[in-house]
Motif scaffolding. Structure first.
Motif, mmCIF file in Angstrom:
data_model
loop_
_atom_site.group_PDB
_atom_site.id
_atom_site.type_symbol
_atom_site.label_atom_id
_atom_site.label_comp_id
_atom_site.label_asym_id
_atom_site.label_seq_id
_atom_site.Cartn_x
_atom_site.Cartn_y
_atom_site.Cartn_z
ATOM 1 N N THR A 1 0.500 -1.208 0.196
ATOM 2 C CA THR A 1 0.509 -0.205 -0.276
ATOM 3 C C THR A 1 1.029 0.758 0.264
ATOM 4 O O THR A 1 1.998 1.263 0.077
ATOM 5 C CB THR A 1 -1.276 -0.049 1.646
ATOM 6 O OG1 THR A 1 -0.286 0.150 2.622
ATOM 7 C CG2 THR A 1 -1.594 -1.763 1.219
ATOM 8 N N PRO B 1 -5.965 -10.009 4.518
ATOM 9 C CA PRO B 1 -6.151 -8.986 4.284
ATOM 10 C C PRO B 1 -6.370 -8.296 6.383
ATOM 11 O O PRO B 1 -6.846 -8.421 7.442
ATOM 12 C CB PRO B 1 -8.152 -8.559 3.904
ATOM 13 C CG PRO B 1 -8.441 -9.919 3.478
ATOM 14 C CD PRO B 1 -7.437 -10.974 3.848
ATOM 15 N N LEU C 1 -8.294 -2.376 5.633
ATOM 16 C CA LEU C 1 -8.125 -2.109 4.129
ATOM 17 C C LEU C 1 -9.197 -1.665 3.557
ATOM 18 O O LEU C 1 -10.137 -2.702 3.614
ATOM 19 C CB LEU C 1 -8.039 -3.524 3.940
ATOM 20 C CG LEU C 1 -6.829 -3.473 3.002
ATOM 21 C CD1 LEU C 1 -5.569 -2.925 2.510
ATOM 22 C CD2 LEU C 1 -6.714 -5.137 2.008
ATOM 23 N N ARG D 1 -8.722 0.593 -2.646
ATOM 24 C CA ARG D 1 -6.998 1.932 -2.466
ATOM 25 C C ARG D 1 -6.034 0.929 -3.082
ATOM 26 O O ARG D 1 -6.086 -0.099 -3.645
ATOM 27 C CB ARG D 1 -7.058 1.140 -0.981
ATOM 28 C CG ARG D 1 -6.039 1.586 -0.625
ATOM 29 C CD ARG D 1 -4.966 1.349 0.989
ATOM 30 N NE ARG D 1 -4.594 2.080 1.587
ATOM 31 C CZ ARG D 1 -3.956 2.577 2.914
ATOM 32 N NH1 ARG D 1 -4.068 1.296 3.659
ATOM 33 N NH2 ARG D 1 -3.037 2.986 3.440
#
Length: 267
Positions: free
Chosen positions: A182, A213, A217, A221
């Motif tokens: 990310t 996950p 989250l 994204r």
């Protein structure tokens, strides 16, 4: 070999569901109230109701039409049974077929009108998960096919990535290890699911499953997928860094001299 491709978080299609209205009506809240964003729901849970937006006069006309069709259906069905019992009626088979077709048409007409007499349509959760989109307002008029709720299971998320080079799709299929990162540096272990045969904006779509996950989250994204392939090497041509330019689509490319005064861009 290792490559990096852009992607984004998407819900698992088997754990993602939309709740839509099938008729024109007014939203009504259930006993516990309408669910809010972030609320956990279970499959089959009642999220709300849609009351058909039909006036008193229109409803009376619909009832009258349904009653007329019901009587005509009963009469036609009795005629069909009588025709089947008396074999000596001229052209009996043709008349039976014609009557059965008429009977089927009358039943379809009545079936199309009956939903208008229903008091409420129940809106149920199509899967377990969290309400991520809610367009429900008590008393709001909705149209058929309009999305009212969207449910996402935060424990079952995928990554949708795009590869501008078709060769990267083959590299991803032979993946040995893949990690999605990310923008804030959070690493997610992902596994390759498959790639599409249809190009999207001249790129190959790739799907990865997020194994575990992380908490919080979000769907949509952006992430960067780093893939380490089982392939040890790849043939290529070394080019100077100054030869790499950014094309109109934002991707890096080089110009190949294929013929006199003819140059072709290559990703």
């Amino acid at each position: 070999m290792s490559v990096k491709i852009p992607g984004r978080i998407v819900p698992d299609p088997n754990a993602h569901g939309d709740v839509e209205a099938s008729l024109t009506g007014r939203i009504e809240a259930p006993k516990g109230g309408l669910p809010v964003l972030g609320e956990e729901v279970k499959q089959g849970q009642i999220l709300g109701y849609v009351s058909p937006a039909v006036g008193v006069v229109d409803r009376t006309q619909v009832r009258r039409e349904v009653a007329r069709l019901t009587t005509e259906i009963r009469q036609t069905a009795e005629s069909v049974e009588l025709l089947k019992q008396f074999w000596f009626v001229p052209f009996r088979d043709g008349k039976v077929i014609q009557a059965e077709m008429k009977l089927e048409g009358l039943r379809r007409e009545r079936a199309a009108l009956l939903p208008m007499l229903q008091t409420q349509e129940v809106l149920r959760a199509s899967t377990d998960g969290v309400v991520s989109v809610s367009n429900a307002i008590n008393g709001r008029i909705v149209q058929p096919g309009e999305k009212i709720f969207e449910i996402v299971n935060p424990k079952r998320l995928w990554v949708e990535a795009v590869a501008a080079d078709p060769h990267l799709a083959a590299v991803a299929a032979e993946v040995e290890e893949a990690v999605a990162t990310t923008p804030d540096g959070q690493a997610l272990d992902v596994s390759f699911v498959g790639s599409g045969l249809s190009l999207q904006q001249q790129a190959v779509p790739l799907m990865f499953r997020v194994e575990d996950p992380a908490e919080g989250l979000r769907v949509g994204r952006p992430v960067t997928v780093s893939i380490r392939s089982k392939q040890k090497s790849r043939p290529g041509i070394a080019v100077p860094r100054d030869a790499v330019v950014t094309g109109s689509n934002g991707l890096e490319q080089v110009w190949e001299h294929v013929a006199p005064e003819v140059f072709v861009p290559a990703p």
